[in-house]
Design a protein around this motif. Structure first.
Motif, mmCIF file in Angstrom:
data_model
loop_
_atom_site.group_PDB
_atom_site.id
_atom_site.type_symbol
_atom_site.label_atom_id
_atom_site.label_comp_id
_atom_site.label_asym_id
_atom_site.label_seq_id
_atom_site.Cartn_x
_atom_site.Cartn_y
_atom_site.Cartn_z
ATOM 1 N N LEU A 14 0.829 -1.212 0.000
ATOM 2 C CA LEU A 14 0.000 0.000 0.000
ATOM 3 C C LEU A 14 0.859 1.256 0.000
ATOM 4 N N SER A 60 -1.690 3.276 -3.456
ATOM 5 C CA SER A 60 -2.590 4.307 -2.919
ATOM 6 C C SER A 60 -3.086 5.226 -4.033
ATOM 7 N N ALA A 94 -4.116 3.359 5.330
ATOM 8 C CA ALA A 94 -4.862 2.971 4.133
ATOM 9 C C ALA A 94 -6.365 2.873 4.433
ATOM 10 N N CYS A 105 -8.865 2.677 1.502
ATOM 11 C CA CYS A 105 -9.341 1.292 1.378
ATOM 12 C C CYS A 105 -10.704 1.136 2.040
ATOM 13 N N PRO A 164 1.920 5.172 2.092
ATOM 14 C CA PRO A 164 0.475 5.225 1.828
ATOM 15 C C PRO A 164 -0.093 6.642 1.799
#
Lengths: 306, 306
Positions: free
Chosen positions: B11, B16, B44, B49, B130
């Motif tokens: 990530l 990202s 994240a 996410c 990230p």
């Protein structure tokens, strides 16, 4: 007003930018220009000179400040030509990227009573010629001066005042030390960029169009550097030979150590080396020489990687 | 919507940025993420996410597209871990800067019925992690795909559709050829930049503060390149060893020719060489990979020279 009359000898990127900056700031009474090419003189007359002359000797008549803005290799001949025509008490400076060679070539031709203060504006673009100048080129950039021992303090202060009024920051140092510093931060990086672009040019299995199409950050930045004026850079390498060869030798050694680590698969060495180089970059951002913004202001084409 | 569920393994900057771009374009139903570090997972989860998992195996469960976005050296172990958990018919891609080594490390671990289409987004900044991603990173950049022979046409078209919807341009080529092209346009330029920054770091007569203070275009661009992620670049050089050593060898030869011309004072050779390199630069500007604007959009700090 800093100087009633300024003569610019050579009318390329630096001289035209100086003219624009001096006019914008009202820093010179009259700006007189000379260049070898009639076409350049016509452009200069139209864009930024009050007057242009057919010879360098005419241009410097009565000038309070004379700026030699020709390639380093041409400085000696110009100095020999203008020497007898300089006004007593005038200041002569230059804008060459190398300083000791300019001192050696120019100083013998200047009469007593003329103040010679060599200079190097660390500013530019990869464009050249009388149409490429703009008034803000020197804004917040360094302009190094290498006054000889016993230099007249008043003449130095006056020149410094002009340069600072054009937006630049002034530092003074010894000519030899100047040449070593710029070999590290500018001349050898340029030599390397030229070389890498030359390698790409020779590749057979990777086509030219692929190199151009997929050029990523690394290579693209190199080509920008390698597009600078060929005459200027030829003279830089010929006249700062000793320092450039010293640093190039160190570079070759260092490259072979890296090459060996790659060949041996020494991941620890590589990681440690790449980690160390990050610190210098941080120092440059902290010193205000560049921006930390991820795309460096390239809104249209963000920096590439990988 | 292109894929109902996308799993991002790793990530950092690329993953990202993909997540931000997919969300901005409504291109994925659910974005699941996994990273080794709990801190990265937390960032994240907060920023891009829909869900993060404690293991890579969990992350890929039921995913229609799995993106391997870890350093090239970590790809094999991750592939071994997720292989048994992949959904039949899923597509697996990666974002590594080297392709043949990734194919060798990953392909053996993937079950039949899973489509493996290696990829390389040629986009990035020198920032990692990230928090460094942004939705427009891939805008107008190349994203190279190296589909194996017999690759499923539908799976390829679908992946291409996603990438183009994120703003990138897609080209396909053979993995080995990819590795040679990027050695020329990216990997070796990075090796050279690292080396030059290393030389400056070792100089005794020129202080570190002088290097930083007076860093001009050449050196400053090098430090930007040399500030990229050390782990990623270690893996690049270890896994694209053959092509990198080939190009580095050519570079060393070419550099010695230039060095000799400087030592011999061969101005004609230097001028001709520097003139030739300008043409490649013009090609790059015409191909739209960079801007011709003198300051490259650096309004605050114009490019330096000399």
């Amino acid at each position: 007003m800093t100087y009633p009359r300024v003569a610019l000898i050579g009318l390329g990127l630096i001289a035209s930018s100086m003219a624009h900056a001096m006019r914008a700031g009202g820093l010179a009474g009259e700006i007189v220009g000379y260049a070898r090419s009639a076409e350049t003189r016509a452009v200069a007359r139209a864009l930024f000179c009050d007057r242009v002359t057919e010879t360098a000797a005419e241009a410097v008549e009565g000038a309070d400040l004379v700026v030699l803005a020709v390639p380093v290799g041409a400085m000696g001949a110009i100095a020999a030509e203008i020497g007898p025509h300089l006004k007593p008490g005038a200041t002569v400076t230059d804008v060459g990227s190398v300083k000791q060679a300019v001192v050696d070539a120019v100083a013998p031709h200047l009469p007593a009573g003329v103040h010679f203060i060599p200079g190097h504006p660390m500013a530019g673009t990869e464009y050249s010629g009388p149409r490429s100048g703009f008034a803000t080129l020197f804004q917040n950039r360094w302009w190094l001066l290498t006054p000889p021992e016993g230099c007249d303090a008043g003449a130095l202060a006056r020149l410094r005042g002009l340069i600072e009024a054009m937006g630049a920051k002034v530092d003074t140092m010894d000519a030899g030390h100047h040449d070593l510093v710029v070999a590290v931060v500018s001349h050898v990086p340029h030599a390397i960029a030229y070389t890498m672009v030359g390698v790409a040019d020779h590749m057979r299995r990777v086509s030219q169009s692929e190199v151009i199409k997929y050029s990523a950050a690394g290579f693209r930045d190199f080509t920008r550097i390698a597009a600078s004026d060929p005459t200027m850079w030829r003279d830089v390498f010929l006249t700062n030979k000793e320092a450039v060869l010293d640093i190039l030798g160190r570079f070759a050694e260092e490259l072979f150590v890296l090459q060996r680590a790659i060949r041996m698969g020494d991941g620890e060495h590589l990681h440690a080396y790449f980690t160390r180089t990050r610190a210098i970059r941080r120092g440059i951002i902290e010193a205000g020489q560049d921006t930390a913004a991820p795309d460096f202001g390239r809104a249209v084409t963000p920096a590439q990687d990988g």
